[in-house]
Write a protein that holds these residues in place. Structure first.
Motif, PDB file in Angstrom:
ATOM      1  N   UNK A   1      19.871  14.168 -72.858  1.00  0.00           N
ATOM      2  CA  UNK A   1      19.706  15.454 -72.230  1.00  0.00           C
ATOM      3  C   UNK A   1      19.939  15.349 -70.717  1.00  0.00           C
ATOM      4  N   UNK A   2      19.337  14.320 -70.111  1.00  0.00           N
ATOM      5  CA  UNK A   2      19.502  14.141 -68.684  1.00  0.00           C
ATOM      6  C   UNK A   2      20.965  13.838 -68.336  1.00  0.00           C
ATOM      7  N   UNK A   3      21.653  13.105 -69.188  1.00  0.00           N
ATOM      8  CA  UNK A   3      23.049  12.755 -68.946  1.00  0.00           C
ATOM      9  C   UNK A   3      23.916  14.013 -68.886  1.00  0.00           C
ATOM     10  N   UNK A   4      23.690  14.956 -69.810  1.00  0.00           N
ATOM     11  CA  UNK A   4      24.462  16.202 -69.809  1.00  0.00           C
ATOM     12  C   UNK A   4      24.157  17.029 -68.567  1.00  0.00           C
ATOM     13  N   UNK A   5      22.899  17.015 -68.124  1.00  0.00           N
ATOM     14  CA  UNK A   5      22.517  17.746 -66.918  1.00  0.00           C
ATOM     15  C   UNK A   5      23.217  17.157 -65.697  1.00  0.00           C
ATOM     16  N   UNK A   6      23.247  15.828 -65.579  1.00  0.00           N
ATOM     17  CA  UNK A   6      23.917  15.170 -64.466  1.00  0.00           C
ATOM     18  C   UNK A   6      25.417  15.424 -64.495  1.00  0.00           C
ATOM     19  N   UNK A   7      25.998  15.421 -65.695  1.00  0.00           N
ATOM     20  CA  UNK A   7      27.428  15.710 -65.812  1.00  0.00           C
ATOM     21  C   UNK A   7      27.731  17.149 -65.370  1.00  0.00           C
ATOM     22  N   UNK A   8      26.892  18.082 -65.763  1.00  0.00           N
ATOM     23  CA  UNK A   8      27.089  19.483 -65.382  1.00  0.00           C
ATOM     24  C   UNK A   8      26.942  19.643 -63.866  1.00  0.00           C
ATOM     25  N   UNK A   9      25.947  18.990 -63.276  1.00  0.00           N
ATOM     26  CA  UNK A   9      25.760  19.059 -61.825  1.00  0.00           C
ATOM     27  C   UNK A   9      26.931  18.418 -61.085  1.00  0.00           C
ATOM     28  N   UNK A  10      27.455  17.330 -61.623  1.00  0.00           N
ATOM     29  CA  UNK A  10      28.603  16.666 -61.016  1.00  0.00           C
ATOM     30  C   UNK A  10      29.833  17.568 -61.058  1.00  0.00           C
ATOM     31  N   UNK A  11      30.050  18.244 -62.166  1.00  0.00           N
ATOM     32  CA  UNK A  11      31.188  19.154 -62.299  1.00  0.00           C
ATOM     33  C   UNK A  11      31.050  20.322 -61.321  1.00  0.00           C
ATOM     34  N   UNK A  12      29.852  20.876 -61.210  1.00  0.00           N
ATOM     35  CA  UNK A  12      29.620  21.984 -60.278  1.00  0.00           C
ATOM     36  C   UNK A  12      29.837  21.502 -58.840  1.00  0.00           C
ATOM     37  N   UNK A  13      29.332  20.323 -58.510  1.00  0.00           N
ATOM     38  CA  UNK A  13      29.502  19.792 -57.154  1.00  0.00           C
ATOM     39  C   UNK A  13      30.977  19.570 -56.838  1.00  0.00           C
ATOM     40  N   UNK A  14      31.736  19.036 -57.789  1.00  0.00           N
ATOM     41  CA  UNK A  14      33.176  18.830 -57.570  1.00  0.00           C
ATOM     42  C   UNK A  14      33.906  20.158 -57.406  1.00  0.00           C
ATOM     43  N   UNK A  15      33.536  21.161 -58.180  1.00  0.00           N
ATOM     44  CA  UNK A  15      34.170  22.472 -58.070  1.00  0.00           C
ATOM     45  C   UNK A  15      33.888  23.100 -56.714  1.00  0.00           C
ATOM     46  N   UNK A  16      32.646  23.035 -56.265  1.00  0.00           N
ATOM     47  CA  UNK A  16      32.292  23.604 -54.966  1.00  0.00           C
ATOM     48  C   UNK A  16      33.012  22.861 -53.846  1.00  0.00           C
ATOM     49  N   UNK A  17      33.068  21.542 -53.930  1.00  0.00           N
ATOM     50  CA  UNK A  17      33.757  20.741 -52.917  1.00  0.00           C
ATOM     51  C   UNK A  17      35.240  21.085 -52.861  1.00  0.00           C
ATOM     52  N   UNK A  18      35.877  21.229 -54.012  1.00  0.00           N
ATOM     53  CA  UNK A  18      37.297  21.558 -54.009  1.00  0.00           C
ATOM     54  C   UNK A  18      37.546  22.958 -53.460  1.00  0.00           C
ATOM     55  N   UNK A  19      36.675  23.913 -53.752  1.00  0.00           N
ATOM     56  CA  UNK A  19      36.828  25.260 -53.197  1.00  0.00           C
ATOM     57  C   UNK A  19      36.665  25.260 -51.680  1.00  0.00           C
ATOM     58  N   UNK A  20      35.678  24.529 -51.182  1.00  0.00           N
ATOM     59  CA  UNK A  20      35.486  24.447 -49.735  1.00  0.00           C
ATOM     60  C   UNK A  20      36.662  23.753 -49.061  1.00  0.00           C
ATOM     61  N   UNK A  21      37.180  22.715 -49.678  1.00  0.00           N
ATOM     62  CA  UNK A  21      38.332  22.010 -49.115  1.00  0.00           C
ATOM     63  C   UNK A  21      39.542  22.932 -49.057  1.00  0.00           C
TER      64      UNK A  21
END
Length: 88
Positions: free
Chosen positions: A1-21
């Motif tokens: 469960x924690x692994x899926x949560x970390x993966x989802x947070x990582x995907x969201x963080x990458x998406x936000x970073x790419x949008x800001x870039x």
């Protein structure tokens, strides 16, 4: 469960970073607009050394216009050089 949560947070963080870039990249491209400054140099007679100096200072010749004027028996020729260069 924690692994899926970390993966989802990582995907969201990458998406936000790419949008800001992308936003920063787009703003930098807009500010790349060239703004020109203009100058008119007027000489009587042929003075290529002065034009060479203007060229060395970054000025680019865009037009030339000459005027002739009679002063008694003397013909006075004025040459107007129109120049531009990119503002720093």
């Amino acid at each position: 469960m924690k692994l899926k949560l970390y993966q989802a947070l990582l995907i969201v963080a990458l998406a936000v970073t790419s949008l800001l870039s992308w936003t920063v990249y787009a703003q930098e491209r807009k500010s790349g607009k060239v703004v020109w400054e203009y100058n008119i140099a007027t000489f009587t007679g042929d003075q290529p050394y002065r034009l060479s100096q203007l060229g060395a200072d970054g000025w680019e010749l865009i037009a030339v216009r000459s005027e002739e004027e009679m002063l008694g028996n003397t013909r006075l020729v004025k040459v107007h050089y129109y120049l531009k260069r990119a503002k720093p």
